[in-house]
Design a protein around this motif. Structure first.
Motif, PDB file in Angstrom:
ATOM      1  N   ASP A   1       0.521   7.663 -11.286  1.00  0.00           N
ATOM      2  CA  ASP A   1       1.728   7.816 -11.685  1.00  0.00           C
ATOM      3  C   ASP A   1       3.290   8.105 -11.515  1.00  0.00           C
ATOM      4  OD1 ASP A   1      -0.104   9.946 -10.832  1.00  0.00           O
ATOM      5  OD2 ASP A   1      -0.392  11.319 -12.451  1.00  0.00           O
ATOM      6  N   TYR A   2       3.568   7.906 -10.942  1.00  0.00           N
ATOM      7  CA  TYR A   2       4.352   8.074  -9.539  1.00  0.00           C
ATOM      8  C   TYR A   2       4.745   7.059  -8.975  1.00  0.00           C
ATOM      9  CZ  TYR A   2       4.304  12.205 -12.160  1.00  0.00           C
ATOM     10  OH  TYR A   2       4.517  13.472 -13.317  1.00  0.00           O
ATOM     11  N   CYS A   3       4.602   7.155  -7.993  1.00  0.00           N
ATOM     12  CA  CYS A   3       5.139   6.085  -6.696  1.00  0.00           C
ATOM     13  C   CYS A   3       4.776   4.670  -7.015  1.00  0.00           C
ATOM     14  CB  CYS A   3       5.000   6.504  -5.213  1.00  0.00           C
ATOM     15  SG  CYS A   3       5.695   7.853  -5.067  1.00  0.00           S
ATOM     16  N   VAL A   4       3.273   4.303  -7.325  1.00  0.00           N
ATOM     17  CA  VAL A   4       2.835   2.747  -8.098  1.00  0.00           C
ATOM     18  C   VAL A   4       3.435   3.066  -9.152  1.00  0.00           C
ATOM     19  CG1 VAL A   4       0.808   1.438  -8.329  1.00  0.00           C
ATOM     20  CG2 VAL A   4       1.035   3.361  -6.557  1.00  0.00           C
ATOM     21  N   PHE A   5       3.564   3.259 -10.233  1.00  0.00           N
ATOM     22  CA  PHE A   5       3.937   3.174 -11.371  1.00  0.00           C
ATOM     23  C   PHE A   5       5.339   2.172 -10.715  1.00  0.00           C
ATOM     24  CE2 PHE A   5       6.035   5.664 -15.244  1.00  0.00           C
ATOM     25  CZ  PHE A   5       6.118   4.433 -15.978  1.00  0.00           C
ATOM     26  N   TYR A   6       6.562   3.583 -11.100  1.00  0.00           N
ATOM     27  CA  TYR A   6       7.491   3.510 -10.408  1.00  0.00           C
ATOM     28  C   TYR A   6       7.892   1.798  -9.366  1.00  0.00           C
ATOM     29  CZ  TYR A   6       8.973   7.258 -12.853  1.00  0.00           C
ATOM     30  OH  TYR A   6       9.132   8.176 -14.025  1.00  0.00           O
TER      31      TYR A   6
ATOM     32  N   ILE B   1       0.700  -1.063  -0.080  1.00  0.00           N
ATOM     33  CA  ILE B   1       0.361   0.113   0.109  1.00  0.00           C
ATOM     34  C   ILE B   1       0.832   1.371   0.415  1.00  0.00           C
ATOM     35  CG2 ILE B   1      -1.885   0.996   1.195  1.00  0.00           C
ATOM     36  CD1 ILE B   1      -2.166  -1.321   3.171  1.00  0.00           C
ATOM     37  N   ILE B   2       0.847   2.294  -1.421  1.00  0.00           N
ATOM     38  CA  ILE B   2       2.049   3.267  -1.440  1.00  0.00           C
ATOM     39  C   ILE B   2       0.784   4.490  -0.837  1.00  0.00           C
ATOM     40  CG2 ILE B   2       3.573   4.141  -2.572  1.00  0.00           C
ATOM     41  CD1 ILE B   2       3.831   1.655  -3.302  1.00  0.00           C
ATOM     42  N   ASP B   3       1.841   5.399  -0.207  1.00  0.00           N
ATOM     43  CA  ASP B   3       2.032   6.260  -0.093  1.00  0.00           C
ATOM     44  C   ASP B   3       0.046   6.460   0.288  1.00  0.00           C
ATOM     45  OD1 ASP B   3       4.712   6.337   0.081  1.00  0.00           O
ATOM     46  OD2 ASP B   3       4.380   7.373  -1.652  1.00  0.00           O
TER      47      ASP B   3
ATOM     48  N   TYR C   1      11.018   7.900  -5.840  1.00  0.00           N
ATOM     49  CA  TYR C   1       9.091   7.364  -5.605  1.00  0.00           C
ATOM     50  C   TYR C   1       9.142   5.718  -5.898  1.00  0.00           C
ATOM     51  CZ  TYR C   1       9.298  11.115  -8.151  1.00  0.00           C
ATOM     52  OH  TYR C   1       9.338  12.681  -9.337  1.00  0.00           O
ATOM     53  N   SER C   2      10.014   4.920  -5.745  1.00  0.00           N
ATOM     54  CA  SER C   2       9.669   3.351  -5.677  1.00  0.00           C
ATOM     55  C   SER C   2      10.067   2.926  -4.480  1.00  0.00           C
ATOM     56  CB  SER C   2      10.589   3.129  -6.332  1.00  0.00           C
ATOM     57  OG  SER C   2      10.898   1.979  -6.629  1.00  0.00           O
ATOM     58  N   ALA C   3       9.141   1.630  -3.990  1.00  0.00           N
ATOM     59  CA  ALA C   3       9.448   1.570  -2.904  1.00  0.00           C
ATOM     60  C   ALA C   3      11.285   0.235  -2.154  1.00  0.00           C
ATOM     61  CB  ALA C   3       8.222   0.700  -2.710  1.00  0.00           C
TER      62      ALA C   3
ATOM     63  N   ARG D   1       9.850   3.384   5.147  1.00  0.00           N
ATOM     64  CA  ARG D   1       9.864   5.408   5.006  1.00  0.00           C
ATOM     65  C   ARG D   1      10.862   5.407   3.170  1.00  0.00           C
ATOM     66  NH1 ARG D   1       8.803   7.731  11.247  1.00  0.00           N
ATOM     67  NH2 ARG D   1       7.410   7.194  11.112  1.00  0.00           N
ATOM     68  N   LYS D   2      10.798   6.252   2.915  1.00  0.00           N
ATOM     69  CA  LYS D   2      11.282   6.688   2.253  1.00  0.00           C
ATOM     70  C   LYS D   2      10.915   7.682   1.716  1.00  0.00           C
ATOM     71  CE  LYS D   2       7.655   5.704  -1.518  1.00  0.00           C
ATOM     72  NZ  LYS D   2       7.616   7.069  -1.934  1.00  0.00           N
ATOM     73  N   GLY D   3      12.668   8.551   0.833  1.00  0.00           N
ATOM     74  CA  GLY D   3      12.622  10.036   0.129  1.00  0.00           C
ATOM     75  C   GLY D   3      13.283  10.360   1.009  1.00  0.00           C
TER      76      GLY D   3
END
Ligand code: VGL
Ligand code: ZN
Length: 200
Positions: free
Chosen positions: A149-154, A7-9, A115-117, A105-107
Motif C-alpha cells: 500500500d505504499y512503495c509498491v503502490f506508488y 523487488i521493492i524494499d 515511496y516510488s522507485a 536506493r531511495k529516500g
C-alpha cells in the motif's frame, strides 16, 4: 518484449521485528526468490534514509503515523526506519540478492520522502529508474515486495503513468494497512490499469 522484476524494499525494518514491520512480511521472501528464476532483469530497491529524515515522527516532535504538510503536500510521519548503514536497512538475509542487475536506493534526501522507485514524493525528483528501463527497452514491469500500500503502490502508479505495462504480484507483497490504505491502493491500481495478478 523486455520485462523486469522490481523487488521493492525487502529490508529488515519492514519484516517482523523491524522498525516499521509489515505483518507476515518475511513470508513472501522465499516465493520472491523462486520468482527471480523467471526474470532476466531484476531490480532491487532499498529504502535508505539519513537519520535526520523529515518523514520521521521523531524529527518533527509529532506522533508516529500522524500527518504533516510538506512543501510537496501531505506526508505521513513514520517511525525511524531504514537508516543508512543500519541493520534495519539491510536486505533481509533470506532474500537472494545475487541475481540483481541494479540496486536502487531511495529516500536519501532528508527533505523529501520517496515511496516510488521512480520519483520522490514531490513527484518531480527522479531516481533515474525510468531512464535505466527505457534504455534497456523494457516495457513490462512486474512488481513485488514491501509494502503493497505504499512503495509498491506508488511505484506501480508512476510506472503506468510513464507508459510501462505494470503487473503486481499480489501473492508476493504484503500491506502495512494504515486506515484504508490497502483498499485505496487496490482500487486505484485497478482504475489505472495496473494488473493485479498472482505468481503462484
Ligand atoms: C515504505 C513507508 C515509509 C515502503 C517506505 O517501503 O512501503 N513505507 N517508507
Ligand atoms: Zn521510508
Amino acid at each position: 518484449m523486455g520485462t523486469a522484476l522490481i523487488i521493492i524494499d525487502v529490508q529488515n525494518d519492514f519484516c517482523p521485528g523491524g522498525a516499521l514491520e509489515v505483518k507476515d512480511g518475511e513470508k513472501i521472501i522465499e516465493p520472491i526468490n523462486s520468482a527471480q528464476d523467471k526474470f532476466e532483469t531484476i531490480i532491487l530497491t532499498q529504502d535508505w534514509h539519513p537519520k535526520d529524515h523529515s518523514s520521521f515522527a521523531s524529527n518533527n516532535s509529532a506522533e508516529v503515523y500522524s500527518k504533516i504538510e510538506m512543501d510537496y503536500g501531505s506526508q505521513i510521519l513514520w517511525p525511524d526506519h531504514c537508516i543508512q548503514g543500519s541493520i534495519g536497512a539491510n536486505f533481509h538475509k533470506n532474500l537472494n540478492i545475487n541475481n540483481s542487475n541494479l540496486i536502487l536506493r531511495k529516500g536519501c534526501n532528508p527533505k523529501i520522502d520517496s515511496y516510488s522507485a521512480f520519483f520522490e514524493n514531490d513527484k518531480n525528483t527522479t531516481t533515474g529508474l525510468e531512464g535505466y528501463l527505457k534504455k534497456k527497452e523494457i516495457k513490462r514491469l512486474y512488481l513485488c515486495g514491501l509494502a503493497f500500500d505504499y512503495c509498491v503502490f506508488y511505484s506501480a502508479l508512476d510506472g503506468v503513468n510513464l507508459g510501462f505495462e505494470v503487473f503486481v504480484f499480489q501473492d508476493l507483497t504484503k500491506a502495512i494497512k494504515l486506515n484504508n490504505s490497502e483498499k485505496i491502493a487496490k482500487k486505484t491500481m485497478i482504475e489505472k490499469g495496473i494488473k493485479l495478478i498472482n505468481y503462484f
